[in-house]
Design a protein around this motif. Structure first.
Motif, PDB file in Angstrom:
ATOM      1  N   SER A 184      31.480  41.886  37.601  1.00  0.00           N
ATOM      2  CA  SER A 184      31.399  42.533  36.139  1.00  0.00           C
ATOM      3  C   SER A 184      31.140  41.353  35.247  1.00  0.00           C
ATOM      4  O   SER A 184      31.788  40.185  35.398  1.00  0.00           O
ATOM      5  CB  SER A 184      32.359  43.428  36.024  1.00  0.00           C
ATOM      6  OG  SER A 184      33.672  42.810  36.162  1.00  0.00           O
ATOM      7  N   THR A 232      30.730  36.078  34.487  1.00  0.00           N
ATOM      8  CA  THR A 232      30.942  36.899  35.536  1.00  0.00           C
ATOM      9  C   THR A 232      32.193  36.732  36.235  1.00  0.00           C
ATOM     10  O   THR A 232      32.512  35.559  36.644  1.00  0.00           O
ATOM     11  CB  THR A 232      29.545  36.855  36.326  1.00  0.00           C
ATOM     12  OG1 THR A 232      28.539  37.036  35.505  1.00  0.00           O
ATOM     13  CG2 THR A 232      29.576  37.602  37.618  1.00  0.00           C
ATOM     14  N   PRO A 242      39.024  43.990  36.894  1.00  0.00           N
ATOM     15  CA  PRO A 242      37.658  44.275  36.604  1.00  0.00           C
ATOM     16  C   PRO A 242      36.922  43.996  38.200  1.00  0.00           C
ATOM     17  O   PRO A 242      37.279  42.945  38.904  1.00  0.00           O
ATOM     18  CB  PRO A 242      37.217  43.365  35.760  1.00  0.00           C
ATOM     19  CG  PRO A 242      38.251  42.442  35.447  1.00  0.00           C
ATOM     20  CD  PRO A 242      39.631  42.756  35.964  1.00  0.00           C
TER      21      PRO A 242
END
Ligand SMILES: Cc1ncc(COP(=O)(O)O)c(C=O)c1O
Length: 361
Positions: free
Chosen positions: A321, A266, A317
């Motif tokens: 995410s 993550t 990103p």
């Protein structure tokens, strides 16, 4: 090897908490099918090496076709596989201490067990233990064909050991094995080394046969030497392991396998030109270099204990995410996790225990 029942997939779609090890089952199964296709018609068999993943549920999905059984590097791995229902294991390593010999003999009461040997003393101890337990243990004479690690150093030593194995009760001489190690495309004199290794196998097998000993099995090779082993007339059985999950450094070889395992992480921190993923060396093997980003480009990556810091161009990103990295070394990576998550397409469909994790004894 008899088929072993599969686990039932978990009922609902699952999300993973990161960092997580995830195997793409479609790719894994395609790799298994590709190896089977390569072996078809060659008359050779394969004995997948479970040191790669130490996971019975993955081993189950490697059965079928030319697979005769499994290979392990430790008694502990073999125990985990027999406990999971597998009935034919080769421990492709020397086992010398009495406690491990006793465990090996106990396993031979529940499954067909073969072990490598390169010295008369443990062979005699194995015979005593097997006889006392009323079981028979198969033995492959380990031949030093290239690595100068384990293995007898000459055909003469192989013949002497074969004579002892044949004389002693509780043992069955099945043949020989030799491991040439990982030979990368860039290795100096790669083809010369492989040719020399396989010539040593052929010479030893011929000398044993000439001396009247059975050599039903000549077991060797791994993923990096698969093509050469398939073309070799002496080798009967291939001990490949990594093929089913693959590693980035082997992708340049002429092999029909793709990388099936990733570390899912993550994004936990985000700055201009840089993101941080919660994937560090506590969860990924680094012996063959850092993990490789999947589907996104980075300019540089540095790995700490719990962090992968990646220099990236915009657009970055979003925080929170999930991103995937392919491990450079799958064996160490699997040994760092309790479970492997299983995906099909974009969905997580199951989670399996890495049962033999830590089974290095
Ligand atoms: C004795 C032995 N045989 C076979 C293999 C399998 O090699 P690979 O995982 O590269 O296919 C290994 C791997 O280390 C090994 O130690």
């Amino acid at each position: 090897m008899r088929p072993v029942a599969m686990s039932t997939p978990l009922p609902s779609a699952l999300t993973v908490s990161t960092p997580a090890l995830v195997v793409d089952l479609d790719i894994f199964e395609a790799n298994v099918a590709a190896l089977d296709a390569l072996l078809r018609g060659t008359g050779k068999t394969v004995r997948p090496h479970v040191k790669t993943h130490r996971t019975p549920e993955l081993a189950r999905r490697q059965l079928g076709g030319s697979v005769t059984g499994l290979t392990s590097s430790t008694v502990g791995e073999a125990e985990a596989m027999v406990d999971a229902g597998f009935d034919d294991l080769l421990v492709a390593n020397e086992v010398v201490d009495p406690a491990k010999i006793a465990r090996l003999v106990a396993l031979a009461d529940r499954a067909s067990i073969t072990v490598a040997a390169d010295d008369p003393e443990p062979v005699a101890a194995l015979s005593r233990a097997a006889t006392a337990a009323g079981v028979t243990v198969g033995v492959l004479i380990d031949v030093d064909i290239l690595l100068h690690r384990c293995g007898v150093g000459s055909a003469r030593d192989a013949i002497a050991l074969a004579g002892q194995i044949e004389r002693l009760p509780g043992l069955r001489l099945r043949g020989i094995m030799g491991y040439e190690g990982r030979l990368r495309l860039t290795d100096d004199d790669r083809s010369g080394k492989i040719a020399g290794a396989y010539a040593a196998l052929a010479e030893t097998a011929a000398a044993l046969r000439d001396a009247g000993f059975p050599v039903d099995v000549v077991s060797a090779a791994g993923t990096s030497t698969l093509r050469e082993a398939l073309a070799d007339p002496t080798i009967t059985e291939i001990q490949a392991g990594v093929y089913a999950l693959m590693e980035p450094e082997l992708l340049i070889m002429d092999l029909p396998f793709r990388c099936a395992a990733v570390l899912r992480g993550t994004v936990i921190s985000r700055h201009p030109g840089r993101i941080v993923l919660d994937v560090g060396r506590r969860v990924v093997g680094m012996e063959y270099g850092p993990p490789v980003p999947v589907g996104f480009a980075v300019q540089a990556i540095s790995i700490g204990d719990e962090h992968a810091t990646m220099m990236m161009e915009d657009p970055l990103p979003p925080l929170g995410s999930q991103l995937d990295l392919t491990p450079g070394q799958v064996r160490t990576t699997f040994n760092l996790h309790d479970h492997v998550w299983v995906s099909r397409g974009d969905s997580i469909v199951d989670r399996w225990p890495i049962t033999a994790r830590g089974s290095s004894q």
